[in-house]
Design a protein around this motif. Structure first.
Motif, mmCIF file in Angstrom:
data_model
loop_
_atom_site.group_PDB
_atom_site.id
_atom_site.type_symbol
_atom_site.label_atom_id
_atom_site.label_comp_id
_atom_site.label_asym_id
_atom_site.label_seq_id
_atom_site.Cartn_x
_atom_site.Cartn_y
_atom_site.Cartn_z
ATOM 1 N N LYS A 147 0.822 -1.218 0.000
ATOM 2 C CA LYS A 147 0.000 0.000 0.000
ATOM 3 C C LYS A 147 0.853 1.264 0.000
ATOM 4 O O LYS A 147 0.644 2.176 0.789
ATOM 5 N N LEU A 148 1.823 1.309 -0.872
ATOM 6 C CA LEU A 148 2.713 2.454 -0.996
ATOM 7 C C LEU A 148 2.062 3.551 -1.830
ATOM 8 O O LEU A 148 1.595 3.300 -2.940
ATOM 9 N N ARG A 149 2.016 4.760 -1.274
ATOM 10 C CA ARG A 149 1.601 5.948 -2.033
ATOM 11 C C ARG A 149 2.861 6.620 -2.539
ATOM 12 O O ARG A 149 3.799 6.830 -1.772
ATOM 13 N N VAL A 150 2.890 6.970 -3.811
ATOM 14 C CA VAL A 150 4.036 7.655 -4.393
ATOM 15 C C VAL A 150 3.604 9.077 -4.721
ATOM 16 O O VAL A 150 2.700 9.291 -5.528
ATOM 17 N N LEU A 151 4.259 10.049 -4.059
ATOM 18 C CA LEU A 151 3.958 11.462 -4.238
ATOM 19 C C LEU A 151 5.133 12.122 -4.946
ATOM 20 O O LEU A 151 6.284 11.929 -4.550
ATOM 21 N N VAL A 152 4.833 12.923 -5.968
ATOM 22 C CA VAL A 152 5.868 13.447 -6.848
ATOM 23 C C VAL A 152 5.682 14.948 -7.047
ATOM 24 O O VAL A 152 4.555 15.420 -7.228
ATOM 25 N N SER A 153 6.787 15.652 -7.046
ATOM 26 C CA SER A 153 6.794 17.070 -7.407
ATOM 27 C C SER A 153 6.272 17.211 -8.842
ATOM 28 O O SER A 153 6.406 16.290 -9.652
ATOM 29 N N PRO A 154 5.709 18.356 -9.188
ATOM 30 C CA PRO A 154 5.189 18.536 -10.550
ATOM 31 C C PRO A 154 6.246 18.683 -11.645
ATOM 32 O O PRO A 154 5.899 18.691 -12.816
ATOM 33 N N THR A 155 7.518 18.764 -11.305
ATOM 34 C CA THR A 155 8.537 18.968 -12.339
ATOM 35 C C THR A 155 8.696 17.726 -13.225
ATOM 36 O O THR A 155 8.444 16.601 -12.796
ATOM 37 N N VAL A 156 9.150 17.950 -14.438
ATOM 38 C CA VAL A 156 9.344 16.852 -15.398
ATOM 39 C C VAL A 156 10.349 15.841 -14.861
ATOM 40 O O VAL A 156 10.131 14.626 -14.933
ATOM 41 N N ARG A 157 11.468 16.317 -14.306
ATOM 42 C CA ARG A 157 12.525 15.402 -13.870
ATOM 43 C C ARG A 157 12.086 14.492 -12.724
ATOM 44 O O ARG A 157 12.513 13.342 -12.656
ATOM 45 N N THR A 158 11.229 14.979 -11.825
ATOM 46 C CA THR A 158 10.751 14.108 -10.747
ATOM 47 C C THR A 158 9.746 13.091 -11.278
ATOM 48 O O THR A 158 9.745 11.940 -10.851
ATOM 49 N N ARG A 159 8.919 13.512 -12.213
ATOM 50 C CA ARG A 159 7.965 12.565 -12.805
ATOM 51 C C ARG A 159 8.700 11.483 -13.588
ATOM 52 O O ARG A 159 8.333 10.302 -13.529
ATOM 53 N N GLN A 160 9.771 11.859 -14.292
ATOM 54 C CA GLN A 160 10.558 10.864 -15.016
ATOM 55 C C GLN A 160 11.259 9.907 -14.048
ATOM 56 O O GLN A 160 11.331 8.703 -14.301
#
Length: 140
Positions: A44-57
């Motif tokens: 049940k891991l939630r993955v939260l990411v900054s909106p920048t392209v490099r963090t999404r990649q």
């Protein structure tokens, strides 16, 4: 609650900052950490990411199932990041893919009780520390 912190992998220089993409080396770094993280993936891991392209990649090397959270973007306050994660009482496990210096400051606050300029390097190994009953893992 388990909190995992992962600094984005190496990105190209340029502006605007929010659209910077990973370098070829950064792509390899992201896959290296993702391969290490996969067998250790909490349930049940939630993955939260900054909106920048490099963090999404970076996050995409591990999973396509992540939430883009504006509070994780560069320059945001550590209290906003903690609130977005639900630390410490949110339960479950949260992986945050974000930026320096915010992740370093967050790690220092949770591990030492004071916000300081700690560095989380790109594309290296991981550490795990206990903060009371909570667990903080640094993917770096």
């Amino acid at each position: 609650m388990d909190l995992l912190l992962w600094r984005h992998a190496e990105a190209v220089d340029g502006v605007p900052d929010s659209t910077r993409e990973l370098t070829e080396r950064g792509i390899r770094q992201a896959h290296k950490i993702a391969e290490w993280l996969e067998p250790r993936r909490p349930k049940k891991l939630r993955v939260l990411v900054s909106p920048t392209v490099r963090t999404r990649q970076t996050a995409s090397a591990f999973t396509k199932d992540f939430e883009i959270v504006p509070a994780l973007g560069p320059g945001n306050d550590i209290a906003e990041i903690l609130a977005a994660c639900g630390w410490p009482g949110g339960g479950g496990s949260v992986l945050v893919v974000g930026h320096q210096p915010e992740l370093g400051r967050l790690a220092s606050l949770l591990l030492s009780g004071q916000e300081a300029d700690w560095t989380i390097k790109k594309g290296a190994r991981s550490e795990e520390r206990r903060v009371g009953k909570e667990c903080l893992r640094l993917c770096r």
